[in-house]
Structure formats: C-alpha cells, structure tokens
Design a protein around this motif. Sequence first.
Motif, PDB file in Angstrom:
ATOM      1  N   ALA A 153       0.856  -1.188   0.000  1.00  0.00           N
ATOM      2  CA  ALA A 153       0.000   0.000   0.000  1.00  0.00           C
ATOM      3  C   ALA A 153       0.895   1.243   0.000  1.00  0.00           C
ATOM      4  O   ALA A 153       1.940   1.268   0.646  1.00  0.00           O
ATOM      5  CB  ALA A 153      -0.887  -0.003   1.235  1.00  0.00           C
ATOM      6  N   HIS A 154       0.483   2.277  -0.743  1.00  0.00           N
ATOM      7  CA  HIS A 154       1.274   3.508  -0.763  1.00  0.00           C
ATOM      8  C   HIS A 154       0.737   4.497   0.278  1.00  0.00           C
ATOM      9  O   HIS A 154      -0.303   4.266   0.896  1.00  0.00           O
ATOM     10  CB  HIS A 154       1.346   4.109  -2.169  1.00  0.00           C
ATOM     11  N   ILE A 155       1.459   5.585   0.453  1.00  0.00           N
ATOM     12  CA  ILE A 155       1.119   6.510   1.538  1.00  0.00           C
ATOM     13  C   ILE A 155      -0.239   7.189   1.283  1.00  0.00           C
ATOM     14  O   ILE A 155      -0.918   7.576   2.224  1.00  0.00           O
ATOM     15  CB  ILE A 155       2.285   7.508   1.803  1.00  0.00           C
ATOM     16  N   GLY A 156      -0.659   7.264   0.018  1.00  0.00           N
ATOM     17  CA  GLY A 156      -2.011   7.775  -0.279  1.00  0.00           C
ATOM     18  C   GLY A 156      -3.073   6.839   0.287  1.00  0.00           C
ATOM     19  O   GLY A 156      -4.086   7.277   0.838  1.00  0.00           O
ATOM     20  N   ASN A 157      -2.850   5.541   0.188  1.00  0.00           N
ATOM     21  CA  ASN A 157      -3.794   4.566   0.744  1.00  0.00           C
ATOM     22  C   ASN A 157      -3.895   4.675   2.269  1.00  0.00           C
ATOM     23  O   ASN A 157      -4.890   4.264   2.865  1.00  0.00           O
ATOM     24  CB  ASN A 157      -3.377   3.122   0.415  1.00  0.00           C
ATOM     25  N   ALA A 158      -2.827   5.191   2.883  1.00  0.00           N
ATOM     26  CA  ALA A 158      -2.846   5.333   4.344  1.00  0.00           C
ATOM     27  C   ALA A 158      -3.812   6.431   4.784  1.00  0.00           C
ATOM     28  O   ALA A 158      -4.258   6.454   5.929  1.00  0.00           O
ATOM     29  CB  ALA A 158      -1.447   5.652   4.863  1.00  0.00           C
ATOM     30  N   ARG A 159      -4.153   7.330   3.857  1.00  0.00           N
ATOM     31  CA  ARG A 159      -4.981   8.474   4.272  1.00  0.00           C
ATOM     32  C   ARG A 159      -6.376   8.033   4.724  1.00  0.00           C
ATOM     33  O   ARG A 159      -6.781   8.375   5.840  1.00  0.00           O
ATOM     34  CB  ARG A 159      -5.047   9.525   3.168  1.00  0.00           C
ATOM     35  N   PRO A 160      -7.153   7.304   3.902  1.00  0.00           N
ATOM     36  CA  PRO A 160      -8.457   6.870   4.414  1.00  0.00           C
ATOM     37  C   PRO A 160      -8.330   5.990   5.660  1.00  0.00           C
ATOM     38  O   PRO A 160      -9.177   6.062   6.551  1.00  0.00           O
ATOM     39  CB  PRO A 160      -9.079   6.097   3.245  1.00  0.00           C
ATOM     40  N   VAL A 161      -7.279   5.189   5.728  1.00  0.00           N
ATOM     41  CA  VAL A 161      -7.097   4.314   6.899  1.00  0.00           C
ATOM     42  C   VAL A 161      -7.011   5.163   8.168  1.00  0.00           C
ATOM     43  O   VAL A 161      -7.690   4.905   9.165  1.00  0.00           O
ATOM     44  CB  VAL A 161      -5.825   3.438   6.741  1.00  0.00           C
ATOM     45  N   HIS A 189     -15.682  11.533   2.089  1.00  0.00           N
ATOM     46  CA  HIS A 189     -14.563  11.274   1.178  1.00  0.00           C
ATOM     47  C   HIS A 189     -13.335  12.087   1.555  1.00  0.00           C
ATOM     48  O   HIS A 189     -13.422  13.301   1.725  1.00  0.00           O
ATOM     49  CB  HIS A 189     -14.989  11.576  -0.265  1.00  0.00           C
ATOM     50  N   ASN A 190     -12.205  11.391   1.685  1.00  0.00           N
ATOM     51  CA  ASN A 190     -10.966  12.114   1.976  1.00  0.00           C
ATOM     52  C   ASN A 190     -10.357  12.643   0.684  1.00  0.00           C
ATOM     53  O   ASN A 190     -10.497  12.051  -0.378  1.00  0.00           O
ATOM     54  CB  ASN A 190      -9.965  11.218   2.718  1.00  0.00           C
ATOM     55  N   GLY A 191      -9.683  13.787   0.809  1.00  0.00           N
ATOM     56  CA  GLY A 191      -8.999  14.394  -0.331  1.00  0.00           C
ATOM     57  C   GLY A 191      -7.769  13.594  -0.731  1.00  0.00           C
ATOM     58  O   GLY A 191      -7.366  12.659  -0.031  1.00  0.00           O
ATOM     59  N   GLY A 198     -17.551   5.571   3.617  1.00  0.00           N
ATOM     60  CA  GLY A 198     -16.388   6.411   3.334  1.00  0.00           C
ATOM     61  C   GLY A 198     -15.435   5.814   2.330  1.00  0.00           C
ATOM     62  O   GLY A 198     -15.548   4.654   1.936  1.00  0.00           O
ATOM     63  N   GLY A 199     -14.471   6.655   1.935  1.00  0.00           N
ATOM     64  CA  GLY A 199     -13.417   6.250   1.003  1.00  0.00           C
ATOM     65  C   GLY A 199     -12.739   7.492   0.455  1.00  0.00           C
ATOM     66  O   GLY A 199     -13.094   8.611   0.836  1.00  0.00           O
ATOM     67  N   GLY A 200     -11.791   7.302  -0.418  1.00  0.00           N
ATOM     68  CA  GLY A 200     -11.102   8.431  -1.042  1.00  0.00           C
ATOM     69  C   GLY A 200     -11.993   9.094  -2.078  1.00  0.00           C
ATOM     70  O   GLY A 200     -12.901   8.471  -2.627  1.00  0.00           O
TER      71      GLY A 200
HETATM   72  P1  AMP Z   1      -7.237   1.498  -4.036  1.00  0.00           P
HETATM   73  O1  AMP Z   1      -6.516   0.298  -3.508  1.00  0.00           O
HETATM   74  O2  AMP Z   1      -6.528   2.228  -5.137  1.00  0.00           O
HETATM   75  O3  AMP Z   1      -8.696   1.211  -4.356  1.00  0.00           O
HETATM   76  O4  AMP Z   1      -7.271   2.565  -2.857  1.00  0.00           O
HETATM   77  C1  AMP Z   1      -7.646   2.258  -1.540  1.00  0.00           C
HETATM   78  C2  AMP Z   1      -8.086   3.534  -0.858  1.00  0.00           C
HETATM   79  O5  AMP Z   1      -7.047   4.532  -0.896  1.00  0.00           O
HETATM   80  C3  AMP Z   1      -9.295   4.191  -1.508  1.00  0.00           C
HETATM   81  O6  AMP Z   1     -10.152   4.695  -0.486  1.00  0.00           O
HETATM   82  C4  AMP Z   1      -8.686   5.315  -2.330  1.00  0.00           C
HETATM   83  O7  AMP Z   1      -9.614   6.368  -2.520  1.00  0.00           O
HETATM   84  C5  AMP Z   1      -7.562   5.755  -1.429  1.00  0.00           C
HETATM   85  N1  AMP Z   1      -6.475   6.454  -2.168  1.00  0.00           N
HETATM   86  C6  AMP Z   1      -5.767   5.966  -3.220  1.00  0.00           C
HETATM   87  N2  AMP Z   1      -4.823   6.856  -3.627  1.00  0.00           N
HETATM   88  C7  AMP Z   1      -4.918   7.932  -2.803  1.00  0.00           C
HETATM   89  C8  AMP Z   1      -4.211   9.195  -2.696  1.00  0.00           C
HETATM   90  N3  AMP Z   1      -3.172   9.510  -3.488  1.00  0.00           N
HETATM   91  N4  AMP Z   1      -4.619  10.061  -1.739  1.00  0.00           N
HETATM   92  C9  AMP Z   1      -5.631   9.755  -0.895  1.00  0.00           C
HETATM   93  N5  AMP Z   1      -6.330   8.594  -0.927  1.00  0.00           N
HETATM   94  C10 AMP Z   1      -5.993   7.682  -1.880  1.00  0.00           C
END
Ligand code: AMP
Length: 460
Positions: free
Chosen positions: A37-45, A275-277, A243-245
Amino acid sequence: MELRLYDTLSREKRTFVPLDANNVRMYVCGPTVYDFAHIGNARPVIVFDVLFRLLRHLYGEAHVKYVRNITDVDDKINDRAARDFPGLPLNEAIRKVTEQTGKQFHADVDALGALRPSVEPRATEHIAEMREIIEKLIAGGFAYAAEDHVLFSPQAMNAANSVLPHYGALSNRSLDEMIAGARVDVAPYKKDNTDFVLWKPSKPGEPSWPSPAGIAAQGRPGWHIECSAMAWKHLGEHFDIHGGGIDLVFPHHENEVAQSCCAFHQQRMANYWMHNGFLQVESEKMSKSLGNFITIHELLQDWPGEVLRLNMLKTHYRSPIDWTMKSLEESAKTLDDWYRVAADVAPGKPAAPVIEPLLDDLNTPQAIAALHGLRGGDVNALAGSLRLLGFLSESNAQWEGRKQQASGVDAKEVERLIAERTAARSRKDFKESDRIRDLLAAMGVAIKDSKEGTTWEVAR
Ligand code: AMP
Ligand code: ZN
C-alpha cells in the motif's frame, strides 16, 4: 455538543444522527491486495480510524461497528500472481499474492496506530450475497444478462417511478450528459453505453464461481457489486456512514448506491457519504513513472508510524495534502516532545478544546493546535487527548529506544562514553571531555548537561 459531518451527497455539513445509537454503522472501501500500500492509501485508513475512535468515544466502544473490506478478486491481482508465481496454477498463485499482501497491509496499518475494524470481509467470501443482489436486480428490471455478462442499467433506474434516488445524484452528474458523452465503441453486450458490469465470465484458469440464475457459464463479480454485498451482509440495507477516497465517488460509490438502493428498494444506502482528499508528494502527483511513489512500508523504515499519522492529521481530511520531508521532520520533533512530557503521566479525560474541533467534521488541524495549547499546562489532559487520537502507544523509554535502534546508535556505548566524559570533566581534562562530546555528536547523539547529570538523545 453534537457531531457534524460533511456529506458528499447533500453537499453540506449535517448533524450526525445515527439510525440506532446502540449500533452505529460505518463502511469504508479497503484495499485491493496485490502490492504494498502507498502513503495515499494510508490516508483513508488514518482518517476513518480517527472517526471510528471518535464514534466509540461518543457512543461507547460496544456500539460502533466499522467494516472495511479487502478486495481479493481483481485483474490486477491475477496479473501479479501470473508474473510472480509463473510455475503455480493461477488460483494458488493468487492465494499467495493476496495472503502476502493482506499480511503486509495489516502490519503497515497496525504501525500507523489504526485500530482493526470490527469486521474485515473478503470479497471472495461474499460471492453468494453478490449473486443474490444481482438476481434481485434482474427480477426488478434494473439489470439484464447478455453474453454471459450481467449489466446494470442506470437508465432503467432513473426511469423507475419510486423512492429510488437518481443515478448521478452522489457524484452530481446528469445521466443525460453521461449518455451524450459516452464513448461510441461500446462493448457489444451492452444495451446502452452507460450500463456497467455486475458479473462477467471468467477466462479459463481464472477464479470462477457459479453465476447468477440464467447464466450457464462460471463467472466472477464486477468490482462495485462487492461493496454492496459486503455492506449489506455486515451492516444491513441502510446504514450510517460510507467512506473512502474522493476518487471513489464516481463510478464506484455512485454504482454502489444504484445497486443497493435498487435491490432493496431504499431511498438511501448510507446517510452520510464521506470522502478524503487526495495526497500528493512534494507537490507532485504520486506515480511510479515520476519515481515519487512511496509505500507505507518504506516510510516505516525511517519513521515511527505515529509520525506518519500525525503528519497526515495536520491537514483537514477533505483538503488535498502535500506530503513533504520537511513536514515529516516537524511532526517527528512534535511527537518527541509530546512523548517526553506526556507518555509517562496518567492520562486524564480528553480535553474539550481537542474534542470540539473533532466534532466539527473532524477538524484535526485545529485539534492539534489545541494539543499544543495543553503542552504547557494540563499534561494529563494532553496525554488523554493524544491517546484518544491514537498516539502514545508506548512509553517514552520505548519511543527513545526505537529511535536509537532506527539510527543504529548503541545505547550502551553512548552511556560508556558519557561516563568517560563525566570522569574527564571531574579531573578537569576539558580537552578529553570535548573530544568525547564531538565523538558523540558525530554518532548523531546530542547531550545536555544539568545539575542532575548528563542526558542524551538521538538528534534526528
Ligand atoms: P485502491 O486500492 O486504489 O482502491 O485505494 C484504496 C483507498 O485509498 C481508496 O479509499 C482510495 O480512494 C484511497 N487512495 C488511493 N490513492 C490515494 C491518494 N493519493 N490520496 C488519498 N487517498 C488515496
Ligand atoms: Zn467499495
């Protein structure tokens, strides 16, 4: 004070009123498990973990149910499995990929201080529920089978004269515009170009399950139907928060609403859509091709998870976040300080000035400002507030110890050098004591002399 949450559907902040205060229910779309998982995925978590903790604080731990799914059926998983385990039958290879990635995901999010959700359902364990929803949709005239696929028809949904919401309401798009703007080279099995897949045939060797009634071939689900099925199974036909991104609003969440509301004849799927940004890195979109793609796992080699957590919460969850090294360094300094003053004191009640901004649509930057305000005063309230937010999971000694480990500093060696320096100072050999101080500095250790003796810490 009441909790107010911004709802993407009504596009306003609304007072949160749970359907059942004894069973507050939240669903958040989880990861597709095929890679780190990348750091963007950590945001909704992290964001929805704060909300989970706040809801537990308000309604009681036993009265909040948080469901976050694991998507373990997906083309990306199949591709990764074939690439990484070419010698294995595809299904076995897929199991290996999803098991490894799932474990890694848990290790990452545990380190970020995120509580485990109440339930973490896997898509492959909910195929029967998906089939049942699909059959309801076909029976209701919202979906049809064609060439071993099942398609959902948004146009049938909007033509239905009933309680149903309009397709497009969540993402604020008009179906007419979607019809006009859709591509012409549409798949032959679709009646209309806006129809989306609920079920599709599996290629030979791919995972497959018995299809909904009326389709002979084995098949597999589309992505959107998974979440409708898992939310239904664990939270019911209508629940509180989804919720979700922000990237998931369309088409994923729009389609979830369509499927669930049409299958269960509901006006709503969830009462609040949150929804998170998006997160970007050093002012650029994160992408593998730009070389700025950072995994949580990599960051955890250099920073404690709580530093990543604090860094994430310094920005309001709906704003875009710019992830920078400078900000991480500041977050680390702040946490070092909080650990020093608050990790080992008895935690008091979380402070009102921290809770109040959280109640206003999770205003974490303002809550963090209030924590800074408590720093010089009520450290017990600081400790209690930090714990509510998922910080201070260890003692100050453990925190410092981990920092030393991470920096490769040998604490015993440092203590020995400090003792030698103290001895040199007491015999007034300042040349030697300065030499030792410089040596420690070169090792990355800062020392501080006081009446009580010499203390030290690893300079970051
Ligand atoms: P995914 O595995 O791509 O479906 O993403 C899992 C979760 O991470 C979803 O809620 C996405 O909206 C969120 N997400 C993915 N990329 C980003 C990002 N760059 N910034 C914030 N949230 C993200
Ligand atoms: Zn989902």
